[in-house]
Design a protein around this motif. Structure first.
Motif, PDB file in Angstrom:
ATOM      1  N   ALA A  44       0.864  -1.029   0.016  1.00  0.00           N
ATOM      2  CA  ALA A  44      -0.562   0.028  -0.055  1.00  0.00           C
ATOM      3  C   ALA A  44       0.765   1.200  -0.448  1.00  0.00           C
ATOM      4  CB  ALA A  44      -1.085  -0.295   1.342  1.00  0.00           C
ATOM      5  N   GLY A  45       2.362   0.991   0.817  1.00  0.00           N
ATOM      6  CA  GLY A  45       2.824   2.323   1.121  1.00  0.00           C
ATOM      7  C   GLY A  45       3.563   2.296  -0.514  1.00  0.00           C
ATOM      8  N   PHE A  46       4.283   1.700  -0.948  1.00  0.00           N
ATOM      9  CA  PHE A  46       4.368   1.611  -2.465  1.00  0.00           C
ATOM     10  C   PHE A  46       3.847   2.685  -3.613  1.00  0.00           C
ATOM     11  CE2 PHE A  46       7.778  -1.510  -1.068  1.00  0.00           C
ATOM     12  CZ  PHE A  46       8.806  -0.590  -1.386  1.00  0.00           C
ATOM     13  N   LYS A  47       2.767   1.689  -3.550  1.00  0.00           N
ATOM     14  CA  LYS A  47       1.867   2.082  -4.223  1.00  0.00           C
ATOM     15  C   LYS A  47       0.915   3.971  -4.473  1.00  0.00           C
ATOM     16  CE  LYS A  47       2.069  -1.760  -6.504  1.00  0.00           C
ATOM     17  NZ  LYS A  47       2.854  -1.654  -7.191  1.00  0.00           N
ATOM     18  N   ALA A  48       0.962   3.806  -3.126  1.00  0.00           N
ATOM     19  CA  ALA A  48       0.471   5.378  -2.367  1.00  0.00           C
ATOM     20  C   ALA A  48       2.101   6.697  -3.016  1.00  0.00           C
ATOM     21  CB  ALA A  48       0.273   5.501  -0.885  1.00  0.00           C
ATOM     22  N   LEU A  82      -4.786   5.454  -3.109  1.00  0.00           N
ATOM     23  CA  LEU A  82      -5.410   6.328  -2.838  1.00  0.00           C
ATOM     24  C   LEU A  82      -5.767   6.927  -1.599  1.00  0.00           C
ATOM     25  CD1 LEU A  82      -7.487   7.274  -6.379  1.00  0.00           C
ATOM     26  CD2 LEU A  82      -5.550   9.065  -5.756  1.00  0.00           C
ATOM     27  N   GLY A  83      -6.432   5.616  -0.743  1.00  0.00           N
ATOM     28  CA  GLY A  83      -6.369   5.640   0.299  1.00  0.00           C
ATOM     29  C   GLY A  83      -5.937   5.893   1.557  1.00  0.00           C
ATOM     30  N   LYS A  90      -3.147  13.581   1.969  1.00  0.00           N
ATOM     31  CA  LYS A  90      -2.542  14.545   1.066  1.00  0.00           C
ATOM     32  C   LYS A  90      -3.093  14.758  -0.601  1.00  0.00           C
ATOM     33  CE  LYS A  90       1.892  12.975   3.355  1.00  0.00           C
ATOM     34  NZ  LYS A  90       2.879  14.100   3.333  1.00  0.00           N
ATOM     35  N   LEU A  91      -4.538  13.960   0.052  1.00  0.00           N
ATOM     36  CA  LEU A  91      -4.963  14.444  -1.226  1.00  0.00           C
ATOM     37  C   LEU A  91      -6.413  15.000  -1.135  1.00  0.00           C
ATOM     38  CD1 LEU A  91      -4.723  10.584  -3.225  1.00  0.00           C
ATOM     39  CD2 LEU A  91      -3.674  12.635  -3.319  1.00  0.00           C
ATOM     40  N   ALA A  92      -6.655  16.445  -1.988  1.00  0.00           N
ATOM     41  CA  ALA A  92      -9.080  16.735  -2.581  1.00  0.00           C
ATOM     42  C   ALA A  92      -9.077  16.100  -2.991  1.00  0.00           C
ATOM     43  CB  ALA A  92      -7.907  18.551  -1.788  1.00  0.00           C
TER      44      ALA A  92
END
Length: 101
Positions: A44-48, A82-83, A90-92
């Motif tokens: 999950a961290g790598f995909k983020a 994204l999650g 970090k996202l909007a």
């Protein structure tokens, strides 16, 4: 030792099999192999990171499909990243698009 004699009855099924094998059958359509997404903290961290880099390079809001294409990962992996990034703040999101906060 007695030798066994080959009879024509034994050879007949082979000839029938040869005739059957010459008949071409329509090939069944191949099913696409489903790609599994490994869900663990490391992945999950790598995909983020992939998602974050794609959004930073684009410098604009993107849809999930556009992010997946830019990051060269599947849509499922994109959603996983994204999650992670949403949880960190970090996202909007606006109008089905995502951008860096």
């Amino acid at each position: 030792m007695a030798e066994k004699k080959v009879t024509k009855k034994a050879a007949a099924p082979k000839a029938e099999e040869a005739k059957k094998s010459t008949v071409k059958k329509a090939a069944a359509p191949k099913k696409a192999a489903a790609k599994t997404v490994v869900v663990n903290a490391e992945n999950a961290g790598f995909k983020a990171g992939d998602v974050y880099q794609a959004l930073a390079a684009a410098e604009k809001a993107l849809t999930v499909k556009e992010i997946a294409k830019a990051a060269k990962i599947s849509e499922e992996e994109t959603l996983l990243g994204l999650g992670w990034l949403f949880k960190e703040g970090k996202l909007a999101a606006a109008d089905e698009k995502v951008t860096l906060a």
